[in-house]
Design a protein around this motif. Structure first.
Motif, short mmCIF file in Angstrom:
data_model
loop_
_atom_site.label_atom_id
_atom_site.label_comp_id
_atom_site.label_asym_id
_atom_site.label_seq_id
_atom_site.Cartn_x
_atom_site.Cartn_y
_atom_site.Cartn_z
N LEU A 105 0.99 -1.33 0.07
CA LEU A 105 -0.20 -0.28 -0.18
C LEU A 105 0.35 1.51 0.14
N ARG A 106 1.15 2.00 -1.07
CA ARG A 106 1.73 3.18 -1.26
C ARG A 106 0.38 4.53 -1.44
N PRO A 107 0.18 5.69 0.02
CA PRO A 107 -0.78 6.64 0.15
C PRO A 107 0.20 7.24 -0.62
N ALA A 108 -0.16 8.66 -1.62
CA ALA A 108 0.23 9.85 -1.90
C ALA A 108 -0.77 10.70 -1.87
N MET A 109 -0.79 11.26 -0.44
CA MET A 109 -1.57 12.29 0.02
C MET A 109 -1.16 13.21 0.35
N LEU A 110 -1.33 14.39 0.13
CA LEU A 110 -0.49 16.13 0.30
C LEU A 110 -0.56 16.58 1.44
N THR A 116 3.10 23.97 -2.52
CA THR A 116 4.27 24.71 -2.99
C THR A 116 5.54 23.44 -3.50
N ALA A 117 5.08 23.04 -2.39
CA ALA A 117 6.71 21.67 -3.03
C ALA A 117 6.47 21.23 -3.86
N SER A 118 5.45 20.49 -4.68
CA SER A 118 4.98 19.92 -5.80
C SER A 118 5.45 20.07 -6.72
N SER A 119 6.06 19.42 -7.63
CA SER A 119 6.47 19.96 -9.43
C SER A 119 5.26 20.16 -9.76
N LEU A 120 4.24 20.11 -9.72
CA LEU A 120 2.94 20.60 -10.24
C LEU A 120 2.61 21.64 -9.57
N ARG A 121 1.43 22.42 -10.52
CA ARG A 121 1.13 23.56 -9.93
C ARG A 121 0.32 23.42 -9.23
N SER A 122 -0.12 23.95 -7.44
CA SER A 122 -0.70 23.07 -6.18
C SER A 122 -2.04 23.34 -6.66
N GLU A 123 -3.08 23.88 -7.71
CA GLU A 123 -4.18 23.49 -8.14
C GLU A 123 -4.54 22.02 -8.24
N LEU A 124 -3.65 21.94 -9.31
CA LEU A 124 -3.75 20.52 -9.62
C LEU A 124 -3.49 19.19 -8.91
N VAL A 125 -2.42 20.13 -7.21
CA VAL A 125 -2.34 18.69 -6.33
C VAL A 125 -3.23 18.67 -4.90
N PHE A 246 4.90 -2.10 -12.90
CA PHE A 246 4.07 -1.34 -12.76
C PHE A 246 4.12 -0.23 -11.69
N GLY A 247 3.52 -0.81 -10.09
CA GLY A 247 3.15 0.13 -9.58
C GLY A 247 4.79 0.64 -9.13
N ASP A 248 5.88 -0.04 -8.70
CA ASP A 248 7.81 0.94 -8.52
C ASP A 248 7.05 2.01 -8.92
N ILE A 249 6.67 1.92 -10.55
CA ILE A 249 7.29 3.07 -11.34
C ILE A 249 6.36 3.95 -11.07
N LEU A 250 4.80 4.17 -10.84
CA LEU A 250 3.65 4.80 -10.88
C LEU A 250 4.18 5.42 -9.79
N SER A 251 4.18 4.07 -8.18
CA SER A 251 4.28 4.87 -7.07
C SER A 251 5.31 6.11 -7.06
N ASP A 252 6.77 5.84 -7.65
CA ASP A 252 7.67 7.31 -7.81
C ASP A 252 7.05 8.40 -8.59
N ILE A 253 5.73 8.85 -9.06
CA ILE A 253 6.04 9.48 -10.10
C ILE A 253 4.01 10.09 -8.76
N ALA A 254 3.68 9.17 -8.73
CA ALA A 254 2.85 10.11 -7.47
C ALA A 254 3.72 10.62 -5.92
N ALA A 255 4.97 9.88 -5.97
CA ALA A 255 4.80 10.77 -4.61
C ALA A 255 5.39 11.74 -4.99
N MET A 256 6.35 12.17 -6.00
CA MET A 256 7.14 13.12 -6.32
C MET A 256 5.76 14.65 -6.42
N LEU A 257 4.55 14.12 -6.98
CA LEU A 257 2.84 14.77 -6.72
C LEU A 257 3.38 15.89 -5.29
#
Ligand code: IPM
Ligand code: MG
Length: 361
Positions: A105-110, A116-125, A246-257
């Motif tokens: 289980l890899r929860p990605a919660m902001l 403002t630390a996310s690599s995406l605009r804050s309204e997206l995350v 796929f979970g290994d890869i997607l969870s790194d993306i989710a982490a960065m968000l």
């Protein structure tokens, strides 16, 4: 009755971040009278150096008796030259497989203060809350045949095999449907069913499970599209279920968000809810031993351990709240600092102190 927590600090920044999480577990033990007993063992590179194997027998024995396991990280440049089968990472795969920890289980919660630390605009995350359920004991990480060999024509060839039985897919699917049922009721199964037979079967089994979970809305997405959608519009997801790779890869993306991979905890469970808890980040050898690592992912992993393996939801809530509080105070490690006014950049130990202070408030 005593409950045993096995600490596996591992390599790189592992020992530093586990030290801070251990303090937090001690706090929970005292406050909620959990009767915790701590043991420590070697896993990964440190185990290769001291015991001659990445997953030594002594660690294996302690792991099989523990009520919960907290791991730092494994691996580092020192062991990069070893043959594939002897590397520190194999120790991690061995313990996952040995304890049959198929459900990751890899929860990605902001945390709102980190928008403002996310690599995406804050309204997206802002408000992001996605749970990735990754199959962890099968697929291409373990499939046979594997290896590097010389073909009859003298050419060297590398082989790995992605394979899943119906039973393996069904048990991870069931965990994901149950998780979705307790959350927003939406489950997205990620596959590559336009190409790979192994994931055609994956999709078929997910479909068949959805009959049993008619209250959960099941959708499917190809993995390439899922990677794109995660950075395009991440809030469309509630629970994602997918295979090991796929979970290994997607969870790194989710982490960065969520601002930094230094924030993401994980739980790896088997059918008995015995679990191994670890931050999603790696051993970060470049910042090891210099008090720069972010201990929050490991502290949040300790909270998951309390919740899932010890049934101490109150303690887990307290710890998650304390992490949120220190972020609201402006406390940041380097990886989550964004240069905003009011931020204070701290080292690993001072961040641990801040969480302890927030817990005692
Ligand atoms: C993870 C890591 C591991 C994995 C490595 C260290 C073997 O990347 O837990 O995501 O690939 O599972
Ligand atoms: Mg990974």
């Amino acid at each position: 009755m005593n409950r045993t927590i096995l600490l596996l600090p591992g390599d790189g920044i592992g020992p530093e971040v586990v030290r801070e999480a251990h303090r937090v577990l001690n706090w929970a033990d005292a406050k909620y009278e959990l009767n915790l007993y701590f043991a420590e063992a070697n896993l990964g590179g440190v185990a290769i150096d001291r015991d001659g194997a990445a997953y030594p027998e002594a660690t294996r024995e302690l792991a099989s008796e523990a009520d919960g396991i907290l791991l730092g990280a494994v691996g580092g440049p020192k062991w990069d030259g070893l043959p594939a089968a002897d590397r520190p990472e194999r120790g991690l795969l061995a313990i996952r497989s040995d304890l049959d920890l198929f459900c990751n289980l890899r929860p990605a919660m902001l945390f709102s203060d980190l928008a403002t630390a996310s690599s995406l605009r804050s309204e997206l995350v802002s408000g992001l809350d996605v749970l990735i359920v990754r199959e962890l004991a099968g697929g291409i990480y373990f499939g046979e045949p594997r290896g590097i060999s010389v073909r009859a024509d003298g050419v060297r060839e590398g082989i790995n095999t992605d394979r899943y039985s119906e039973g393996e897919i069904r048990r991870i699917g069931r965990m994901a449907f149950e998780a979705a049922r307790k959350r927003g009721g939406r489950l997205c199964s990620v596959d590559k069913a336009n190409i790979l037979e192994v994931t055609m079967l994956w999709r078929e089994v997910m479909e068949s499970l959805s009959v049993e979970f008619s209250d959960v809305n099941l959708s499917h997405m190809y993995v390439d599209n899922a990677a794109m959608q995660l950075v395009r519009e991440p809030k469309q997801f509630d629970v994602i279920v997918t295979s090991n790779l796929f979970g290994d890869i997607l969870s790194d993306i989710a982490a960065m968000l969520t601002g930094s991979i230094g924030m993401l905890p994980s739980a790896s469970l088997n059918a008995d809810s015995c679990g191994l808890y670890e931050p999603v980040h790696g051993s970060a050898p470049d910042i090891a031993g210099v008090d720069k690592a972010n201990p929050l992912a490991t502290i949040l992993s300790a909270a998951m351990l309390l919740r899932f393996s010890l049934g101490a939801a109150n303690a887990a809530d307290d710890i998650e709240r304390a992490v949120s509080t220190v972020l609201a105070w402006g406390m940041r490690t380097g990886d989550i600092a964004s240069g905003m006014p009011g931020e204070r950049v701290l080292g690993t130990a001072a961040m641990g102190d801040a969480v302890m202070a927030a817990l005692q408030e």
